[in-house]
Design an enzyme around this catalytic site. Structure first.
Site, PDB file in Angstrom:
ATOM      1  CG  ASP A   1     -42.525 129.004  23.273  1.00  0.00           C
ATOM      2  OD1 ASP A   1     -41.945 127.910  23.410  1.00  0.00           O
ATOM      3  OD2 ASP A   1     -43.108 129.580  24.198  1.00  0.00           O
TER       4      ASP A   1
ATOM      5  CG  HIS B   1     -45.339 124.918  25.637  1.00  0.00           C
ATOM      6  ND1 HIS B   1     -45.591 125.491  24.410  1.00  0.00           N
ATOM      7  CD2 HIS B   1     -44.503 125.777  26.285  1.00  0.00           C
ATOM      8  CE1 HIS B   1     -44.936 126.646  24.332  1.00  0.00           C
ATOM      9  NE2 HIS B   1     -44.279 126.843  25.452  1.00  0.00           N
TER      10      HIS B   1
ATOM     11  CG  HIS C   1     -45.404 129.930  28.644  1.00  0.00           C
ATOM     12  ND1 HIS C   1     -45.334 131.003  27.795  1.00  0.00           N
ATOM     13  CD2 HIS C   1     -44.579 128.986  28.121  1.00  0.00           C
ATOM     14  CE1 HIS C   1     -44.522 130.700  26.797  1.00  0.00           C
ATOM     15  NE2 HIS C   1     -44.042 129.490  26.977  1.00  0.00           N
ATOM     16  CD  GLU C   2     -42.648 126.132  29.829  1.00  0.00           C
ATOM     17  OE1 GLU C   2     -42.605 125.149  29.066  1.00  0.00           O
ATOM     18  OE2 GLU C   2     -42.223 127.253  29.500  1.00  0.00           O
TER      19      GLU C   2
END
Ligand code: ZN
Length: 256
Positions: A165, A66, A62-63
Site C-alpha cells: 500500500d 480499502h 485490512h482489505e
C-alpha cells in the site's frame, strides 16, 4: 465464462458486503507454515487455531478498509483475493491518484487501530508481557501476539514500494509531478529493488520466510510494472495509428 476477469488459481469462499472473498491456492502454504511453527510450542491447539484465524481476520479487515474507502469514491470492489503475504482488493476501475492515496492508507490504518485496541485492552487488564516473552507463543500472550501481528502487517504494508500500500501512496504522490505510468514504473522498480535486498538478506540470515515474502513482493512489483509498460505501449500504438489516419486523410485531397 463465470470466472472472467477474476484471478486465476483462486477459489471463491464467501462474500462480505457483496464482495466475493477468494483464497489463492498459495494461501495454503501460509496455513501449513503457521501450523508448523505453532505446533510443539507452549500454546494449545485452540490458541494456534485462534491465532491463525485472528490474523486471517485482520488481513480481511485490512482489505475491507480499502473496500469501504473505495466505495466512498464510488468504486465497487470486484473481489478480494487472499495471498500468503496479504490480500489484494481488485477495484472495478483504477482510482485516480487523489483517491488512491486514501484508499491505500485505509488498509494499514485498520491494522494499526486493531493493534492499538488490543494494546489498550491488555493494559487495562494488566496482561502486559515483555516483547521478548512474545517470541515464545503461549495461551496467555495470544492477544498481544495478535496485536504485534497487526503492527507488522500495518508497517510492512506501508513500505513505500509496489505492491504494498505504501507503494500506492508513493505513486499517488509522484503522480502529482510526473505522468502516471512513469510514477508506476518508479514505484515498481523500488518494489523490485526492495525485494532483491530482502531476498538476499533472507538468504544470508537463512530466514526463508523472508525469501518467500521477497519472492511475492518481486512478482507483484513486476506485474504492476508490466501493466504500466503495456499502457505506455498501447498509448504509443494509438498515437501511431492516429498519425497514420491523419496522414491517410491528408493524402486523399492531395493530387500532387
Ligand atoms: Zn492493503
Amino acid at each position: 465464462m463465470a470466472n472472467e476477469g477474476l484471478t486465476g488459481g483462486s477459489v471463491g469462499v464467501f462474500k462480505v458486503f457483496g464482495v466475493p472473498v477468494r483464497l489463492h491456492f498459495t494461501f495454503l502454504l501460509l496455513i501449513v507454515f503457521l501450523l508448523f511453527i505453532g505446533i510443539g510450542g507452549k500454546q494449545s491447539g485452540a490458541s494456534t487455531a485462534l491465532y491463525i484465524l485472528a490474523l486471517f481476520g485482520s488481513v480481511l479487515l485490512h482489505e475491507l478498509g480499502h473496500t469501504f474507502v473505495a466505495a466512498r469514491f464510488g468504486i465497487h470492489t470486484k473481489e478480494i483475493v487472499m495471498y500468503p503475504i496479504g490480500g489484494v482488493s481488485r477495484p472495478e476501475r483504477a482510482p485516480k491518484a487523489g483517491e488512491e492515496l486514501w484508499i491505500a492508507l485505509a488498509g494499514p490504518a485498520v491494522n494499526i487501530l486493531i493493534a492499538a485496541g488490543i494494546t489498550f485492552w491488555s493494559w487495562r487488564e494488566n496482561q502486559f508481557t515483555s516483547l521478548t516473552a512474545l517470541l515464545e507463543p503461549t495461551d496467555a500472550n495470544l492477544a498481544q501476539r495478535i496485536a504485534v501481528g497487526n503492527l507488522i502487517l500495518g508497517a510492512f504494508n506501508l513500505l513505500p514500494a509496489y505492491p504494498m500500500d505504501g507503494g500506492r501512496v508513493l505513486r499517488s504522490i509522484l503522480a502529482r509531478f510526473r505522468p502516471e505510468d512513469e510514477a508506476t514504473r518508479i514505484t515498481a522498480a523500488t518494489g523490485q529493488a526492495l525485494a532483491v535486498g530482502l531476498g538476499l538478506f533472507g538468504l544470508l540470515s537463512t530466514n526463508f520466510m523472508l525469501v518467500f515474502i521477497a519472492m511475492f513482493v518481486y512478482l507483484g512489483a513486476a506485474q504492476e510494472g508490466a501493466a504500466a509498460g503495456d499502457a505506455r505501449l498501447q498509448r504509443a500504438l494509438d498515437l501511431l495509428r492516429a498519425n497514420q489516419v491523419a496522414e491517410a486523410e491528408n493524402a486523399v485531397p492531395c493530387s500532387c
